[in-house]
Structures are given as structure tokens and as C-alpha cells.
Design a protein around this motif. Structure first.
Motif, PDB file in Angstrom:
ATOM      1  N   PRO B  86      39.426  37.400  42.442  1.00 33.07           N
ATOM      2  CA  PRO B  86      38.636  38.508  43.004  1.00 33.07           C
ATOM      3  C   PRO B  86      38.930  38.721  44.490  1.00 33.07           C
ATOM      4  N   GLU B  87      38.587  39.925  44.947  1.00 33.46           N
ATOM      5  CA  GLU B  87      38.699  40.202  46.384  1.00 33.46           C
ATOM      6  C   GLU B  87      37.581  39.414  47.075  1.00 33.46           C
ATOM      7  N   HIS B  88      37.841  38.905  48.248  1.00 36.16           N
ATOM      8  CA  HIS B  88      36.867  38.118  49.022  1.00 36.16           C
ATOM      9  C   HIS B  88      36.322  36.953  48.196  1.00 36.16           C
ATOM     10  N   LEU B  89      37.221  36.247  47.548  1.00 41.90           N
ATOM     11  CA  LEU B  89      36.801  35.110  46.714  1.00 41.90           C
ATOM     12  C   LEU B  89      36.075  34.060  47.562  1.00 41.90           C
ATOM     13  N   ARG B  90      34.950  33.587  47.029  1.00 42.66           N
ATOM     14  CA  ARG B  90      34.217  32.504  47.705  1.00 42.66           C
ATOM     15  C   ARG B  90      34.186  31.300  46.784  1.00 42.66           C
ATOM     16  N   PHE B  91      34.953  30.296  47.150  1.00 45.00           N
ATOM     17  CA  PHE B  91      34.907  29.044  46.386  1.00 45.00           C
ATOM     18  C   PHE B  91      33.696  28.244  46.859  1.00 45.00           C
TER      19      PHE B  91
END
Lengths: 408, 337
Positions: B86-91
Motif C-alpha cells: 500500500p501507499e504510505h505503508l505503516r509496519f
């Protein structure tokens, strides 16, 4: 199954990474340590592993008093105050961010793109948050279990009832946090609404308890007044018969007994009894009216409480599970002390009593307290837990419905 | 007998209207063949991410027909064979890179032994092996993006969606990601990229689609999209006089017939991709004594194509609005009469 295990494992990792989890665990360990400092020997109570000693006849080794005290400290203070309030608040703070973080942009997209149903995702994530309480309480209970076993020689498995009970109590409040998290994706809003809901529950339950206490007390007062009236009426009948015989003696013995002073005394007693009956009737009528009015309010608030989670009653189930009732022990001791003062008219130090309740009033209060205690203890655990869980299921159902239908 | 290979993506009439009446997609038709790198372009708010999210069940469509791999759009089971960045992935910051790969692959239903085998391979592929045991909280944006790319390939997907894969990545990293995408294609995976970086897409995409205002304005291979817009450009030496250039232009125009010929400075631009068409111009230059210093077949860049498409669509929308206003105006006039 692989996905469910992964989600649960992730929850464990998340909580282990939280400082609050470690802090709460540290406080729990400290409390268990303090708890383990209390011990008993043949002469009384020993504190700080024998460093201090208090002479006592009641709290000696292998006595029922020692058992009640140690179990009571756990159920009445540690479980009720630390686990049910302290650890629960820290748990709510610590877990309030779980769902909002999970639902945040960039995080939820990736999880939703996996082949897992949204219902499964939501419920497993919710269950993962409960791990905070389960882990904390479990470790705490293991500590307490060993302290009790070593101190009392009694391996009380009832202690472990705290795990499901306190977790259930936590979940009754956390479900509100979950619903608000799904609606707003804000951890502050989730925490705030959960605490407000808890405060609201406390008000409703406290109101119920106060109304119940006053209504029961009025009921007991009316019943005792009526019983007293009956006894006075019986006394009047007896005295009237005695008076009749005194005024019209038929035998020598009766003639000797019938002197004017006795006749006057009997007349005065009958008059005094009648006056008391009038006062008692007024008291009974007043208590009945007030009791009936409060009963209506109590019924209404009970109706409200029926559909709400019952956190305080849930906590009281722990006493039943552990087979301990420190509250009644404390109340009995208190009433006994009051009765002693009321009967002698003096305190232990010789000071005179002023404005102290009468024996009658103390007995009425004791009877009311016993009835209230019996009332709560007779309430079905199934209804208490079942209706609270039903509330949680409804709230979770709404939260889940919103989560499943929402576009992210 | 020939077998027709199913498309990786074959969707029709995908529409999405959000609450509040915002129409994000107005009936998108799109096909993506297996084993190709497909680029989806569009200005902000065109509906690119919404389309990808519908295919990945993150957003529910108002209407959608068609298939993703061998399942219907919205079928969760097919996502087992799909990867996504995804765009702006936050792990999750509390996980290490290795744990994150393991976690998301497990969510995709991958068994433990396969995860253990695949994880080091991909960490190596994206150049993150040394950081695999570190918490993601310590990663730079570029490192997170590399890990994101690795994550999208963990479950050995047949189809990978990448939303701005080179976002926040330095030039070396971009080159590495391009190589990874080409490697994925070589392994037979279909790669679907959303990106604003048109130059990046042009370098790797086999086919592109341009989404404007919720509809696919154009789709096809770069060759197909630019056919008819190619031109031969012939440059002559700077010393060539203006009189010579005018003479060349007049002579060449007579020879090339209806093919448009433009002159700009010392350049002659012939709107044709047929080399034979350029010969009369070359003859005219030689005849005039001018020196040819260069000749090339020029095609529009993806950026030019994109801007042209977005401009055309905006003009068309403007024209529609104008027409509609005009109609309303007529109506008013009529009713006034």
C-alpha cells in the motif's frame, strides 16, 4: 488457523513492547511480595517475614481468623482495588491504542488485503487485547496461590477464579473502547468513552446499592416495629388481665397482690405501652412508605442495571469462589463493638457515650446488613455474568458490523 | 487447438460512489495480462487507489463485474495468490523486519516452513538482510519501502499490486526496485503499479492505463498509445540560412503530400513513422546543399501522453459542462419566451 495464531502472536509482541505492561507487571510482583510478608505463628501475626510481630489470639497459625484475614486481604483489597481498578485502568490505557493503530491508514489496508474474513480479524484482534489482563492476572494469581499455600497450607484454587472474573470485568468496559475505536479511529476518544462508561456504571451500581440498602433498612425497621407492636399488644393483654384480677380479686393470693400501687403501676405500663405502640405504628408506617417509594426507584434502577454489565457483582463472585467473606466478618466485629458500647454506655477507655445508637437501632442495622448481604450473595452468578456478557456481545456485534461494512 | 490464457485482471463496469455522493469510479473496464508489468496512471483523485482497494476487498464497490486471477472480484480466497504494497505503508514498529515478513505472510495463509525459506531470500533480494533482526522503528523510509516490496512478494503471488513503490526511495533504491519488478515479471508474476513517477513507469511497464475522473481514458502498450503521434525529426547544421530552410520546406512539402511538415529553427518535423515518407525531405535538404547533422524517430514520452490525455479529458469535461450550461440556458430562454 495460521492467520489466527499470527494475529494472537502479534498481540503478544505488541503488549510486550509496551512499557505499561512491564510497569503493571512490576507493581503486581511488588504486591505479591508485600502480601508474602504477612505470616502467622502460635502467638499472633508476623510481618516482613518475622521482622515485626503483633500478639493476637484470633490471628494465630492454622486458625480460621488467619485464613479469613489472608484470603480477605486478597479478595477485598488486592483483587478489588488493584486488579479491578488499578490494573484495569492501566490495561485500558495500554490497550486503547491497539484497535485505532490497527485501523489506521497504511496499516489496515495491508491486513484487509489478506485472505481473512473481517469478522475473524476483528474478533481475534479484540481477543488479543484481552491478553493484557489475562497475562497480568494469571501471573499475579500464581504468586498469590503460592503465598497462600505456603502461609496457610491451603492450596486454594479458587484464587484462579480471578483470571476469568477480572478479565470479564475488563472486557465489559473494553468493548466500549473497541466500539469507539471502530467509529472514530482515535485512541484518546476510545479511552475517554471507556472511562466515562465505567464511571457511569459505577454511579448506576452505587445508586442501586444505596437504594437497596436504604429500602432494606426501612423494610427491616417496619418489620421490627410490627413485631415489637405485636409483642407490646400481647404485653398489654397480659397486663390488662393482671389489672382486672388486681381490681377484682377472687382469691386470698390475688387480694394480697392487688394493692393500689400495683394497680397504678399496671395502668401506667399499659398506658406507656399504648403510647409506644402509637409511636411504633407511626415509625412502621413511615418506614413502609419510604421503603415502598425507594423500592420503586430500586426496581427501576435494577431494570437499567439488568441490561448493563455488573462489574461490582462480578467482583463479588470472587469471594464465593474463594469461600471467604471478610466483609461480613468486619461488619460483625463492628456491630459487636457498637453493641458492647451501647449496652455498657461506656467506651473501652471509660469515656461516656453520647449520641450513640441504641441497641435496637444497632440490631436493626445488623439485620438489614445481613439481609442485604444475603440478597447479593443469593443473586445468580449465571445472571450476573450472563447478562453482562450479553451486553458485551451486543456492543461487539455493533462494532463488528461497522468494521465489516466500512471502506478503508 | 489453442488455449486462451485467462487474464490476470479482467474487470468491467467497476463503479464506486462514496457516502456523500462522491463518484470515485464511473465504470472502469480494464484488462491486465498474466506476466506483464502494468502501470495505472492518473492525476490525484482520479480513483487509482480506490480501484486497487476494490480489487483487494479493502473498499466495497457500488458495482463490479469480472475476475481477478481465477476468482470473482471480492472473493477473499483469491487474495492468497495476491501481494500488495500500500501507499504510505505503516509496519508495526515493535516488530523486526524478519518478524514483519513472517507476520504478513502468515496472514496470507503461508505455512511456517515456506515462510522460513522465503524470508531470507527476499531480505537478500531487497538488500535488507543485515537489518532483518532490527526493530522497524529504527528503519529509514527507504528501508521500510524495501521491506514493503519484500513483504508484497513473500507469499509468491501470481499478481502483485504496488502503490507508489518507489516513494521515498533514493535513486539507487529505485533502480533496485525496478530490477526486482523485472525479476518478478521474469518469474511469471503479474505486476500492477500505481505511480506518479511517469519516468519510472515508462522504464518498466509493458502496458499502461490512464485513469481520469473515474474512467479509463486510455489503455494499451506504449507503442499502441503513441502510434500516430510519432514523427521523424531531421536536424540540419546551424550554418544553414533561413532562405535555404524556406526553400527546403517548400520543396519537401510538395513531395510529402498530405503528411504534416513543421519547421522549427534548424529542425524539420515530419508527422510520420514511415521512413519512406522522410526520404523526400532528405532529398530536398541535400539538393539545397545544407548538411544533415541528425535524424531520429521521436515518440511522445509517457509524461507528454499523460498530460495530453488529462488535458483532453478536462477539455471534454469542460465542453460537456459548457454544453450542459448552454442547454440549461436555452431552456431558460425558452421558458422565458
Amino acid at each position: 488457523m495460521t492467520a489466527t495464531v499470527a494475529l494472537l502472536l502479534d498481540s503478544v509482541r505488541l503488549l510486550m513492547a509496551r512499557k505499561l505492561f512491564v510497569i503493571t507487571l512490576g507493581i503486581s510482583a511488588l504486591l505479591v511480595l508485600i502480601y508474602s510478608m504477612i505470616g502467622f505463628d502460635e502467638n499472633g501475626l508476623s510481618l516482613a517475614w518475622g521482622l515485626f510481630h503483633i500478639e493476637s489470639d484470633i490471628w494465630v497459625k492454622d486458625s480460621p481468623g488467619a485464613r479469613t484475614m489472608l484470603l480477605g486481604i486478597f479478595s477485598t483489597f488486592i483483587a478489588s482495588i488493584w486488579l479491578a481498578w488499578g490494573a484495569t485502568i492501566l490495561g485500558l490505557i495500554s490497550t486503547a491504542t491497539i484497535l485505532p493503530d490497527f485501523l489506521s491508514a497504511g496499516s489496515i489496508d495491508l491486513v484487509l488485503s489478506k485472505p481473512i474474513s473481517r469478522v475473524q480479524l476483528f474478533l481475534v484482534k479484540y481477543a488479543g487485547a484481552l491478553f493484557f489482563m489475562i497475562a497480568q492476572i494469571s501471573l499475579f494469581c500464581v504468586g498469590v496461590f503460592f503465598v497462600l499455600g505456603l502461609r496457610l497450607g491451603e492450596w486454594n484454587f479458587g484464587v484462579f477464579a480471578a483470571i476469568p472474573l477480572i478479565t470479564a470485568l475488563f472486557s465489559f468496559i473494553y468493548c466500549i473502547s473497541a466500539l469507539v475505536a471502530v467509529l472514530t479511529r482515535s485512541s484518546i476518544a476510545a479511552l475517554l468513552f471507556a472511562l466515562l462508561f465505567w464511571f457511569g456504571l459505577w454511579i448506576v451500581q452505587s445508586t442501586e446499592q444505596v437504594l437497596n440498602a436504604i429500602a432494606t433498612q426501612q423494610q427491616v425497621t417496619a418489620e421490627r416495629s410490627e413485631a415489637r407492636i405485636e409483642s407490646l399488644e400481647a404485653a398489654i393483654v397480659r397486663r390488662q388481665e393482671a389489672l382486672e384480677k388486681a381490681e377484682n380479686p377472687e382469691s386470698l393470693v390475688e387480694t394480697i397482690a392487688s394493692n393500689p400501687r400495683r394497680i397504678e403501676s399496671l395502668k401506667n405500663q399499659i398506658e406507656a405501652d399504648r403510647t409506644r405502640i402509637v409511636r411504633l405504628e407511626q415509625e412502621a408506617a413511615s418506614a413502609q412508605n419510604l421503603g415502598a417509594a425507594l423500592d420503586r426507584w430500586h426496581g427501576a434502577i435494577n431494570g437499567v442495571l439488568l441490561v448493563l454489565p455488573k462489574t461490582q457483582q462480578t467482583l463479588q463472585l470472587l469471594d464465593r469462589a474463594m469461600d471467604v467473606d471478610l466483609q461480613s466478618e468486619i461488619e460483625n466485629s463492628m456491630f459487636n463493638a457498637q453493641l458492647e458500647v451501647a449496652e455498657t454506655g461506656e467506651f473501652e477507655d471509660g469515656a461516656q457515650t453520647r449520641m450513640m445508637p441504641t441497641v435496637e437501632q444497632i440490631e436493626t442495622e445488623r439485620a438489614a446488613a445481613e439481609r442485604i448481604r444475603d440478597d447479593y450473595q443469593s443473586r445468580s452468578a449465571f445472571v450476573t455474568i450472563g447478562s453482562s456478557l450479553a451486553f458485551e456481545v451486543v456492543i461487539l456485534g455493533i462494532a463488528c458490523f461497522i468494521f465489516v461494512r466500512r471502506d478503508f | 487447438m489453442t488455449t486462451v490464457q485467462a487474464q490476470a485482471i479482467d474487470i468491467r463496469q467497476v463503479r464506486k460512489t462514496f457516502r456523500g455522493g462522491v463518484e470515485a469510479l464511473k465504470g472502469v473496464d480494464l484488462t491486465v495480462s498474466p506476466g506483464e508489468i502494468f502501470g495505472l496512471l492518473g492525476p490525484n483523485g482520479a480513483g487509482k487507489s480506490t480501484l486497487v482497494k476494490i480489487l483487494l476487498t479493502i473498499v466495497k464497490p457500488s458495482h463490479a463485474e469480472g475476475r481477478l486471477l481465477d476468482g470473482a472480484v471480492g472473493d477473499k480466497r483469491v487474495l492468497r495468490r495476491v501481494g500488495y504494497l500500500p501507499e504510505h505503508l505503516r509496519f508495526p514498529d515493535y516488530l523486526t523486519g524478519r518478524q514483519a515478513l513472517d507476520y504478513f505472510a502468515a496472514l496470507a495463509g503461508m505455512d511456517r516452513s515456506a515462510r522460513r525459506r522465503r524470508s531470507p531470500e527476499l531480505l537478500d533480494l531487497v538488500g535488507m538482510s543485515e537489518w532483518a533482526g532490527q526493530r522497524i522503528a529504527k528503519y529509514s523510509k527507504g528501508m521500510r519501502q524495501r521491506l514493503g516490496v519484500a513483504q508484497s512478494l513473500m507469499n509468491e503471488p501470481d499478481l502483485v499490486f504496488l502503490d507508489e513503490p518507489t516513494d521515498g526511495v533514493d535513486p539507487v533504491g529505485r533502480r533496485d526496485i525496478r530490477r526486482i519488478l523485472e525479476h518478478a515479471r521474469d518469474e511469471g508474476r503479474t505486476v500492477f503499479i500505481n505511480s506518479h513517477l511517469l519516468g519510472e513507469l515508462e522504464m518498466v511497464c509493458d502496458r499502461v492505463a490512464i485513469l481520469v475522473q473515474g474512467s479509463v481514458a486510455r489503455q494499451g502498450t506504449m507503442d499502441a498509445l503513441t502510434s500516430g503521434q510519432r514523427a521523424f525529426v531531421i536536424r540540419v547544421a546551424q550554418e544553414t540560412t533561413q532562405e535555404q530552410i524556406s526553400a527546403i520546406a517548400q520543396a519537401a512539402a510538395r513531395s510529402v503530400g498530405s503528411i504534416p511538415l513543421e519547421t522549427s529553427g534548424s529542425e524539420f518535423r515530419l508527422e510520420s513513422e514511415n521512413p519512406a515518407g522522410a526520404q523526400p525531405v532528405i532529398d530536398a535538404i541535400r539538393k539545397s546543399g545544407a548538411t544533415i547533422i541528425g535524424m531520429q524517430l521521436r515518440k511522445p514520452s509517457l509524461e507528454e501522453l499523460f498530460l495530453q490525455t488529462v488535458g483532453d479529458t478536462a477539455d471534454a469535461a469542460g465542453a460537456r459542462i459548457g454544453k450542459s450550461r448552454s442547454k440549461r440556458g436555452d431552456g431558460k430562454q425558452r421558458s422565458a419566451k
